[in-house]
Design an enzyme around this catalytic site. Sequence first.
Site, PDB file in Angstrom:
ATOM      1  N   SER A 146     -20.849   0.527  -7.100  1.00  0.00           N
ATOM      2  CA  SER A 146     -19.733   0.325  -8.016  1.00  0.00           C
ATOM      3  C   SER A 146     -18.555  -0.224  -7.215  1.00  0.00           C
ATOM      4  O   SER A 146     -18.628  -0.362  -5.997  1.00  0.00           O
ATOM      5  CB  SER A 146     -19.335   1.649  -8.669  1.00  0.00           C
ATOM      6  OG  SER A 146     -18.671   2.450  -7.705  1.00  0.00           O
ATOM      7  N   LYS A 147     -17.489  -0.484  -7.940  1.00  0.00           N
ATOM      8  CA  LYS A 147     -16.286  -1.044  -7.305  1.00  0.00           C
ATOM      9  C   LYS A 147     -15.809  -0.213  -6.115  1.00  0.00           C
ATOM     10  O   LYS A 147     -15.187  -0.720  -5.201  1.00  0.00           O
ATOM     11  CB  LYS A 147     -15.169  -1.133  -8.338  1.00  0.00           C
ATOM     12  CG  LYS A 147     -15.358  -2.269  -9.322  1.00  0.00           C
ATOM     13  CD  LYS A 147     -14.028  -2.604  -9.971  1.00  0.00           C
ATOM     14  CE  LYS A 147     -14.137  -3.787 -10.890  1.00  0.00           C
ATOM     15  NZ  LYS A 147     -14.966  -3.539 -12.080  1.00  0.00           N
ATOM     16  N   ARG A 148     -16.099   1.087  -6.193  1.00  0.00           N
ATOM     17  CA  ARG A 148     -15.658   1.965  -5.089  1.00  0.00           C
ATOM     18  C   ARG A 148     -16.247   1.524  -3.753  1.00  0.00           C
ATOM     19  O   ARG A 148     -15.686   1.734  -2.705  1.00  0.00           O
ATOM     20  CB  ARG A 148     -16.107   3.412  -5.339  1.00  0.00           C
ATOM     21  CG  ARG A 148     -15.245   4.188  -6.288  1.00  0.00           C
ATOM     22  CD  ARG A 148     -15.731   5.611  -6.412  1.00  0.00           C
ATOM     23  NE  ARG A 148     -17.114   5.679  -6.868  1.00  0.00           N
ATOM     24  CZ  ARG A 148     -18.127   6.105  -6.126  1.00  0.00           C
ATOM     25  NH1 ARG A 148     -17.930   6.526  -4.900  1.00  0.00           N
ATOM     26  NH2 ARG A 148     -19.355   6.136  -6.628  1.00  0.00           N
TER      27      ARG A 148
END
Length: 490
Positions: free
Chosen positions: A254-256
């Site tokens: 994910s973006k994380r």
Amino acid sequence: MKTRVRYAPSPTGLQHIGGIRTALFNCLYARATGGTFALRLEDTDRTRCDDAFVKNLYDTFDWLGFRWDEGPDVGGAFAPYVQSERSALYQRYARELLDKGAAYRCFCSGERLEAVRKEREAAKSPLTGYDRQCRSLKAEEAEARANAGESHTIRLKIPLGERTVFHDALLGDVEWKNDDVNPDPVLLKSDGFPTYHLANIVDDHLMEITHVLRAQEWLSSTPLHIILYRVFGWEPPVFCHLPMVMGQDGKKLSKRHGATSIDEFRKGGYLPDALLNYVALLGASYEEGREIWTLDDLAKRFSLDKINKAPAVFDYRKLAWFNAEYIKAAGNEELAVRALPFALDAGLFGGAGRPPDSGQKALFVNAMPLVKERAALLTEIPAKLAYLFAAPPVPDKQEFIPKKGSIEDARVSLERALPLVAALATGDDAGAEVLVKAACEKSAVKIGDFLMPLRVAITGSRVSPPLFGSMRLLGADECAARIKRALESC
Ligand code: GLU
């Protein structure tokens, strides 16, 4: 039977790593089996779909350079390939299920459904989803209410007390109790639009899709899809749920973790072929020890048994390694085309956005061999080549001083280099080395100590792309002028 596969994105977000992995595996499978790869836009969720995401889809695949055989833009025997253009069809099939008694009309309002949800939540009930209130309505009564214009949805009547089993090409047999399947999901919404489940199954059937390779997050929907195939009396395709793509911490990518949308990779200076090569390895193994693949090579080898069960881990460092390899292997013209947008942004040709004149263009192409071995990302290229397009400011005196030497040594080296410039800027590397070696022997200077001040004078930095190659690109006059300027400040 000819293989037919599809990529069926919903244009509700930017194209990301997981999506293009799905598209790529489907495309490779079609190529490997002499089949057909179709694009279908699943745009039934009108509140979340956006034309900007459709544009992003086309831009992404143009950039990646791989295409479908059938789709909204290229047409095909099963057109239209956009679900919002097929509404009448889904209504017809929902009606068919009503007539068969496999679906029913539901008149529950949004408020009622919300109240049921809240009530269960307060009672800490394990039950979720619809409470099947309208399942027991008499068909005639429901028909009459519908004919009177009452707003309603059409829900699937999940056959209770049974089990649904299907075989996944990767995961083996998967079995679900029907009572645990999403309770009577909506097939047709009150606005006449289908839900994903209905439209997806109807289209896979009508488009004669033989294999569905899709992300594992859809696995829990598959029992429901199998039930739909069964109630329609249709043969389901072969399902193959692809392994998840994780970040290095074992959580879903994910973006994380960093960039996930293809736009970000594109803007981050990745080459499409490098990205595709890396993505093709996410969850599949083709040949022990080999990592660099063209899509044509992969297409010859791809099969479902090359797909791994274990989740794939997305490693940004590994991707950068692939990119560096592809930059190294790229042709100069091609690399220059790819690097040009970054050079424009960086203002390499005399100001941000200013295009190169013909001389600058040729210089940019000819400079590619100097950076190929040194850049992992296209974004690094403009800064590395800036000294070729504008004389760099003369660095501080200290910068010219060779290791264990003095500024005096630097001066002497620069003075000795000056008469060699014409030869250095016209010959080849081997000739340049002979010349420099002879000059160093004569004055008992180490080659490195001789070259360091010259490098700083020419490129403005102690670390730079190859010096002789740079001198050849700059030409003797410019090199001499830079050395003289350096001498003035040393
Ligand atoms: N429209 C679904 C998606 O956005 C397609 C899932 C499937 O391939 O069945 O991923």
